[in-house]
Design a protein around this motif. Structure first.
Motif, mmCIF file in Angstrom:
data_model
loop_
_atom_site.group_PDB
_atom_site.id
_atom_site.type_symbol
_atom_site.label_atom_id
_atom_site.label_comp_id
_atom_site.label_asym_id
_atom_site.label_seq_id
_atom_site.Cartn_x
_atom_site.Cartn_y
_atom_site.Cartn_z
ATOM 1 N N ALA A 1 41.159 50.618 34.053
ATOM 2 C CA ALA A 1 40.394 49.372 34.200
ATOM 3 C C ALA A 1 40.070 49.048 35.648
ATOM 4 C CB ALA A 1 41.161 48.216 33.564
ATOM 5 N N MET B 1 31.025 50.570 26.510
ATOM 6 C CA MET B 1 32.222 50.527 27.341
ATOM 7 C C MET B 1 32.544 51.924 27.886
ATOM 8 S SD MET B 1 33.285 47.381 27.326
ATOM 9 C CE MET B 1 31.509 47.132 27.377
ATOM 10 N N GLU C 1 39.948 46.042 28.439
ATOM 11 C CA GLU C 1 38.508 45.884 28.618
ATOM 12 C C GLU C 1 37.862 45.809 27.246
ATOM 13 O OE1 GLU C 1 36.643 48.236 32.078
ATOM 14 O OE2 GLU C 1 38.362 49.439 31.456
ATOM 15 N N GLU D 1 47.860 48.760 30.690
ATOM 16 C CA GLU D 1 46.650 48.533 29.902
ATOM 17 C C GLU D 1 46.772 49.195 28.541
ATOM 18 O OE1 GLU D 1 43.321 50.282 31.964
ATOM 19 O OE2 GLU D 1 44.339 52.206 32.219
ATOM 20 N N LEU E 1 37.133 41.789 31.266
ATOM 21 C CA LEU E 1 38.557 42.071 31.406
ATOM 22 C C LEU E 1 39.356 40.885 30.886
ATOM 23 C CD1 LEU E 1 40.589 44.184 32.641
ATOM 24 C CD2 LEU E 1 40.735 42.608 34.586
ATOM 25 N N THR F 1 37.775 51.246 27.039
ATOM 26 C CA THR F 1 37.469 50.057 26.262
ATOM 27 C C THR F 1 38.064 50.137 24.866
ATOM 28 O OG1 THR F 1 35.404 49.815 27.466
ATOM 29 C CG2 THR F 1 35.605 48.607 25.414
ATOM 30 N N ASN G 1 28.710 48.060 32.784
ATOM 31 C CA ASN G 1 29.173 49.428 32.918
ATOM 32 C C ASN G 1 27.952 50.346 32.833
ATOM 33 O OD1 ASN G 1 30.169 52.059 32.477
ATOM 34 N ND2 ASN G 1 32.081 51.232 31.671
ATOM 35 N N ALA H 1 31.067 44.598 29.932
ATOM 36 C CA ALA H 1 32.522 44.670 29.791
ATOM 37 C C ALA H 1 33.147 43.396 30.338
ATOM 38 C CB ALA H 1 33.077 45.877 30.529
#
Length: 290
Positions: free
Chosen positions: A112, A1, A171, A132, A204, A5, A195, A202
């Motif tokens: 993100a 990530m 993420e 986030e 979401l 992440t 990624n 990854a």
């Protein structure tokens, strides 16, 4: 990530210990401490806005250690006093066992957005205020479900009650999706993406923060219901504790920003004062106040 992440399931699924919990009336210590409680064996835990100095360094070391274990290098905490981020730290008996950062939009974007701008823009276009959670790390040998729930609860308060955000995105690695869906109520927002910077997939996920609010009101502070509910929300603090926690959180964040603002202007003005003092000895600001 990437660095946004969340590094959770290694601690939360495989290695997080399921301590029994007593909800004792434990008072916070100091202005940065937002919430606290006790675990089995009278162990005390606390969730704080991460201060500077040694405590911040310990949180940074934990973050780097846990992410390096997964092969994610170069992960760092946001700059101290950053207005777009609030970093929390969890302690058990004064030992750092977890950290989590709440991220807000900076120039209209989140971390993100790097991979999932289209999905997040759909939320914005629908009128939602989006934040986030990033840089989550829990020590698998020391932390408990109660501590994990506590840091999530304070992060939720920061995002929803203090800052007025109504949608949360995270993420995660695809293998961790089930954990977030089952225990916290997240839902996938888009397809899996690769990624390239870290050579890993990854996904979401999104959470309606009003769902979290309802669940906290329904089962928060009732860990005995966790086996039946099969979610993390019974391990959260009781809803009745939220007003005091939100007040401490708002105050702590305000103090951090004031210190950062003061430090910024000091870094700008002091070199100018030194230069003026060199040109006109005895007439600098510091000379005048001696």
């Amino acid at each position: 990530m990437n660095s946004s992440t969340l590094h959770l399931p290694a601690a939360a699924v495989r290695a997080v210990q399921d301590h029994s919990t007593r909800h004792a009336n434990v008072a916070p210590r100091g202005p940065q401490e937002i919430a606290c409680g006790t675990l089995s064996g009278e162990q005390r835990f606390a969730i704080s806005v991460v201060p500077g100095g040694a405590q911040r360094a310990h949180a940074a070391q934990l973050l780097q250690r846990m992410y390096a274990h997964r092969g994610y290098l170069g992960v760092q905490l946001p700059p101290e006093g950053a207005r777009h981020a609030v970093t929390l730290v969890a302690h058990e008996n004064e030992q750092t066992v977890g950290t989590l950062t709440v991220g807000f939009e900076q120039q209209g974007r989140l971390l993100a957005d790097e991979l999932f701008a289209e999905e997040i823009d759909r939320l914005r276009d629908a009128g939602h205020r989006v934040c986030e959670f990033t840089k989550l790390a829990m020590d698998p040998m020391l932390s408990s479900k109660r501590v994990l729930a506590g840091i999530f609860h304070v992060a939720y308060l920061c995002a929803h009650r203090v800052e007025g955000q109504d949608r949360l995105v995270v993420e995660v690695n695809p293998r961790h999706v089930a954990f977030y869906r089952r225990l916290l109520g997240f839902a996938p927002l888009g397809p899996e993406r690769w990624n390239r910077r870290v050579d890993a997939p990854a996904v979401l996920l999104g959470l309606d923060l009003t769902h979290a609010r309802r669940e906290i009101a329904r089962v928060g502070g009732q860990p005995e219901r966790a086996a039946v509910e099969r979610s993390l929300y019974p391990h959260f603090f009781a809803a009745s504790q939220e007003p005091a926690m939100a007040t401490r959180l708002a105050n702590a964040r305000g103090e951090r920003q004031a210190v950062a603002h003061q430090g910024f202007w000091s870094s700008v003005l002091e070199p100018l004062e030194d230069a003026f003092e060199a040109l006109v000895p005895g007439h600098g600001v510091r000379s005048a106040t001696v």
